[in-house]
Structure formats: C-alpha cells, structure tokens
Scaffold this active site. Structure first.
Site, PDB file in Angstrom:
ATOM      1  N   ASP A 120       0.865  -1.189   0.000  1.00  0.00           N
ATOM      2  CA  ASP A 120       0.000   0.000   0.000  1.00  0.00           C
ATOM      3  C   ASP A 120       0.895   1.230   0.000  1.00  0.00           C
ATOM      4  O   ASP A 120       2.099   1.147   0.306  1.00  0.00           O
ATOM      5  CB  ASP A 120      -0.953   0.010   1.206  1.00  0.00           C
ATOM      6  CG  ASP A 120      -0.227   0.015   2.535  1.00  0.00           C
ATOM      7  OD1 ASP A 120       0.744  -0.753   2.685  1.00  0.00           O
ATOM      8  OD2 ASP A 120      -0.601   0.795   3.435  1.00  0.00           O
ATOM      9  N   GLU A 185      -0.107  -1.008   5.819  1.00  0.00           N
ATOM     10  CA  GLU A 185       1.002  -0.522   6.647  1.00  0.00           C
ATOM     11  C   GLU A 185       0.930   0.970   6.870  1.00  0.00           C
ATOM     12  O   GLU A 185       1.166   1.466   7.967  1.00  0.00           O
ATOM     13  CB  GLU A 185       2.347  -0.887   5.989  1.00  0.00           C
ATOM     14  CG  GLU A 185       3.551  -0.673   6.909  1.00  0.00           C
ATOM     15  CD  GLU A 185       4.156   0.724   6.841  1.00  0.00           C
ATOM     16  OE1 GLU A 185       4.969   1.055   7.721  1.00  0.00           O
ATOM     17  OE2 GLU A 185       3.818   1.510   5.938  1.00  0.00           O
TER      18      GLU A 185
HETATM   19  C1  LIG Z   1      10.633   5.098   6.944  1.00  0.00           C
HETATM   20  C2  LIG Z   1       9.408   4.338   7.397  1.00  0.00           C
HETATM   21  C3  LIG Z   1       9.811   3.341   8.451  1.00  0.00           C
HETATM   22  C4  LIG Z   1       8.754   3.683   6.222  1.00  0.00           C
HETATM   23  C5  LIG Z   1       7.388   3.083   6.505  1.00  0.00           C
HETATM   24  N1  LIG Z   1       6.855   2.426   5.374  1.00  0.00           N
HETATM   25  C6  LIG Z   1       6.394   4.156   6.856  1.00  0.00           C
HETATM   26  O1  LIG Z   1       6.214   5.091   6.137  1.00  0.00           O
HETATM   27  N2  LIG Z   1       5.696   3.979   7.966  1.00  0.00           N
HETATM   28  C7  LIG Z   1       4.679   4.884   8.390  1.00  0.00           C
HETATM   29  C8  LIG Z   1       5.231   6.054   9.115  1.00  0.00           C
HETATM   30  O2  LIG Z   1       4.491   7.056   9.209  1.00  0.00           O
HETATM   31  O3  LIG Z   1       6.362   6.041   9.619  1.00  0.00           O
END
Ligand SMILES: CC(C)C[C@H](N)C(=O)NCC(=O)O
Length: 496
Positions: A120, A185
């Site tokens: 996603d 996610e």
């Molecule tokens: C850099 C993050 C760990 C990448 C992850 N996919 C993400 O965007 N998570 C949601 C967030 O808001 O951190």
C-alpha cells in the site's frame, strides 16, 4: 599432524568456492534482468494502492491479488488471508485488503526466514507538486520516480526477484523463505496483529528470523537498522454551528471552531521542540553513554541533510542531537486539518467542524495506551479553559509501539557480511525515525529475532513529492538480498 589439519581447510575451500561461483552467476542473472525488474516495478506503481483513501480500496485489493499472483507463478504456496473489515468514522464497515502469505521451501534442515513488506502507499497527486505522474514510473537519470517506488514496492519486488534468481538458475534456496505482504502498513497495519496472533502456531511456527526492508539508508553508505519509532496518531475534532457560515455576516458573533482548534494545537509543542503534554517525556529511556558514542561515530553530514530537505536551520546543530531527536526522542507533528478551507482562492467561510490530525512518534519506554490518556486529558483540560460552547472529541486512531533489536545477534553479523560482499564496504548501524507498526508485534507475538535491511536511498522522498528508488539501489539491493539469504544459511542452527 599430517592427517588432520588439511581436512577442514579443504572442506571450507570447497564450500566457499561453490558459494562464490553461485554468487557470481546470480549477480550476472540479476544484471541481465534489470529491465524486467524495472518493468515489474512500473506495473506495481501503476496501481494507486492508497490504503488511506477508502475510494481506492478496489485498487488495493487488485494490488494484493497481483502480488499473490506473482508469487503463485513462481510456484510458492500462496494464500490470501482474509483479515476482516475496518470500521470507518461514519460507522460503515469496509473490507480490509487480504494479507498475502507465501512459502518457498520446506526443508527442516534449513533456517526459515520470513520477509515482511507492504504494497500500500501514501496518497499522491500530480498537483501536489510532482514533476511526473506519480503512478507512471519514470526513469530520470537512473532514478525511478513513482509513488510507492521506495516505500515499499521496489524492496518487496527485490526480495521476490532474489528468490526468483535462485529458482531460474536451478540453485537450491539456501534457506526456506516465507513472505508476509500486507496492504495497510501506511495506516497502522489494521488487522495484521490479529492475523499474526492467529497464525503464530501455524504459519509462523517454523520461522526462525524476520526480515524487513521498509526503510532507508542514512547516507550513501548501506545500513542495517536496529530500531524504529512507534507512532500514536490522533484526530481532534472541534464542532460548533450546524453548518459553515459567512465570515462577514457571522464573524465576531460566533465562537469559531477553527480558532479553538488552533488554540489547543498550539499547546502541544513549544517552538524549540519541547513537548508540552504533561507526563509524555517521563517515560523516555535516557540516552546512554554507549548510544552517545555510537551516534558520534556514524557518518552523517548535517549540511548535506539540510540541503537535501531544503532548510537552512535545524532544531539542533550538532550531529548527536540531530540523530537522537530523529530516532531516539518523541516528537509531535501536526499533519493537517480536515474541514478547513484549503483550495486556491479566497473563500470567506467559518468552517463549522474541523478535525486536526497530529501524531506523536514513540520511543522506548513509551506506552501508546498511556500516551492516549495523557493527550486526551490534556487537550480536554486546555479546551475547558477556553470556556468555548463548541465540542471537542479526541480519538487515537493508530497506536504503534517502537521496536528495538539486539545488534549482537548473528542476523546482524550476517547482514554486515552480505553488505561487505555486495558493496565492498562496512555498513552503518542505524535507527529509523519512522514507524513500521508491525515490527514490535512480530517480536512480541512470535518471539523471533528481526533485522531491518533497508535498500532505500537516504533521499528517496518517502511520503513526499517525487518519491523515487534509484535503479542502483533496486538492482544492488536485489543482490544484497541474494547474498543475505546465503549468509543467514550459515548461522548456526541453534541460534535463533
Ligand atoms: C521510513 C518508514 C519506516 C517507512 C514506513 N513504510 C512508513 O512510512 N511507515 C509509516 C510512518 O508514518 O512512519
């Protein structure tokens, strides 16, 4: 003396020769299939699998099916696991995207790794300021621009291609490989906790290690990540008149919801970055001397960081403070206000209902349940002081805990060896300021060790305009994963 010593070295020689030979072939295979890998990414980026937009849910379902189909075509044992529904703010129920699980290999003499990733994406519109169509992967000077290219479609594909390369060359996978690919996610991994709990003694029972590649390097140097911040995401809704009003006709008589909302938001954090919510900072584990020393040794150029994001001043001016506040301390971010007038032009309206969206990144030893109470109590007390007739409703919609790994675990030694082999350099050991909501659940529920092995570049622009994945990181990252599977296979079976 004559009989014994030659035995071990010759066995070792044979093993290492075989591995070296396989690696060279695998690398050649990857290099000669790069265009196909880029096309596969183009195909995935073309799907607007935005998990935060309910109107895009059909695209998200299609994305999950596409990921499952790719794994099926490779001969994996694939399932699309139904994880139920989510309740929308208006009470409606909406089907969650199914979780893809897959398995390649089932040899009890081998380790089993489980690769987690997501397909996603965050919202993106060309008019947000993208130079190219966010859903049409565009190669400019070796950078592949598109929403979700780095977060997290290319890394997921790189893992799939790593397995595919072994298969294509008729090489036995050095470890059994499982996949868990989700589609929520970006909005807190809704439904995945329950699925992991439900499958703890089935799908996850033979998993030895969990690998996540959903983050980025800190610089041009490859990195291994051993910590992520969690996140508590809040909605604060202030409601007043029964409908929007003309600000000339009614302004001055009405106590405006937006004024109330901005007033309470302004009490969350000071201009110097100090969180003003009572109790929040009490739970934060103090920075140890060892951490301080580690941060000092990390290669990180503050000026480069500033120029990359286009600012001339940061909250802090020395490296350790910047890194610690990026990874190791909580922070408040105000993301937006729903119901506020935000189109171009000059509409003179008093919005009747406005909802602020803000989040607080979590670090050890903060507890989202406690943070929810602290924030809710505090905002209500601040609001009460305004003696406003409007109503305030505070809800926490995401409560993801932080995650921290033991860097002494052989998984990290294996990671360093793989990085060395592919990139011929040492790796940075870093933390991540962002959140991978499920990391902590994997750790707590399955009890397995986790490593985060990023292949994203430090300047990929996740969640931002012009997100990209460099072709170099995508292709070399695929080689890294190939090498890593081999390194993990050499971890002694007793260590988990
Ligand atoms: C850099 C993050 C760990 C990448 C992850 N996919 C993400 O965007 N998570 C949601 C967030 O808001 O951190």
């Amino acid at each position: 003396q004559q009989m014994n010593p030659p035995v071990m070295p010759s066995i070792l020689l044979v093993i290492s020769t075989v591995h070296a030979f396989q690696y060279t072939e695998l690398v050649q295979y990857v290099d000669s299939h790069q265009e196909e890998y880029v096309e596969a990414l183009r195909d995935w980026v073309a799907i607007e699998s935005d998990s935060s937009n309910v109107l895009k849910r059909p695209d998200l379902h299609r994305m999950m099916e596409k990921a499952a189909q790719k794994l099926r075509l490779m001969g994996g044992t694939v399932e699309l696991v139904d994880i139920g529904e989510q309740e929308l703010p208006d009470g409606q129920m909406l089907a969650l995207p199914k979780v893809v699980t897959a398995q390649f290999g089932n040899d009890s003499n081998k380790h089993t790794v489980c690769v987690y990733g997501h397909v996603d994406v965050q919202p993106a519109k060309k008019e947000d300021g993208w130079a190219t169509d966010p859903y049409n992967l565009t190669d400019i000077n070796g950078n592949l621009y598109g929403r979700g290219a780095s977060d997290n479609k290319a890394p997921v594909l790189a893992w799939i291609h790593a397995v595919e390369a072994y298969q294509a060359l008729n090489m036995e996978l050095p470890v059994n490989v499982k996949f868990v690919i989700e589609g929520m996610e970006e909005t807190g991994s809704n439904g995945l906790d329950a699925m992991i709990l439900a499958q703890r003694d089935t799908f996850f029972s033979d998993v030895d290690y969990i690998i996540i590649s959903d983050c980025g390097w800190l610089s041009t140097r490859p990195a291994l990540t051993y910590g992520t911040r969690g996140n508590c995401y809040f909605f604060a809704e202030v409601e007043g008149p029964k409908q929007d009003l003309h600000s000339g006709v009614y302004g001055g008589t009405v106590i405006e919801p937006m004024t109330d909302l901005i007033g309470i938001l302004d009490t969350l954090i000071s201009p110097s970055g100090k969180i003003l919510i009572p109790g929040i900072r009490d739970a934060v584990a103090p920075l140890s001397d060892e951490e301080w020393r580690m941060y000092q040794d990390i290669q990180f150029d503050i000026d480069h960081y500033k120029s990359k994001i286009g600012v001339n001043q940061l909250m802090y001016s020395n490296k350790v403070d910047v890194l610690a506040h990026m990874w190791r301390y909580p922070t408040v971010t105000i993301h937006g206000i729903e119901g506020a007038f935000s189109d171009p032009g000059t509409k003179t309206v008093i919005p009747a209902k406005v909802t602020a969206k803000f989040s607080i990144r979590q670090v050890p030893n903060m507890d989202p349940a406690m943070v929810k109470k602290q924030v809710t109590d505090y905002l209500h007390s601040v609001f009460a002081k305004r003696k406003s007739p409007n109503t305030l409703k505070v809800t926490m919609v995401i409560g993801a805990k932080p995650w921290l790994a033991d860097t002494q675990h052989p998984l990290y030694e294996a990671g360093k060896a793989a990085v060395k082999r592919v990139f011929d350099t040492d790796s940075d050991l870093i933390r991540e300021g962002g959140t991978i909501p499920i990391a902590r659940t994997f750790q707590d529920v399955t009890g397995k060790s986790i490593i985060m092995m990023p292949i994203g570049g430090f300047d990929d622009g996740l969640h931002s305009q012009n997100e990209k994945m460099s072709r170099y990181n995508y292709i070399e990252g695929t080689k890294l994963f190939i090498a890593y599977l081999n390194e993990v296979s050499q971890i002694r079976k007793t260590t988990v």
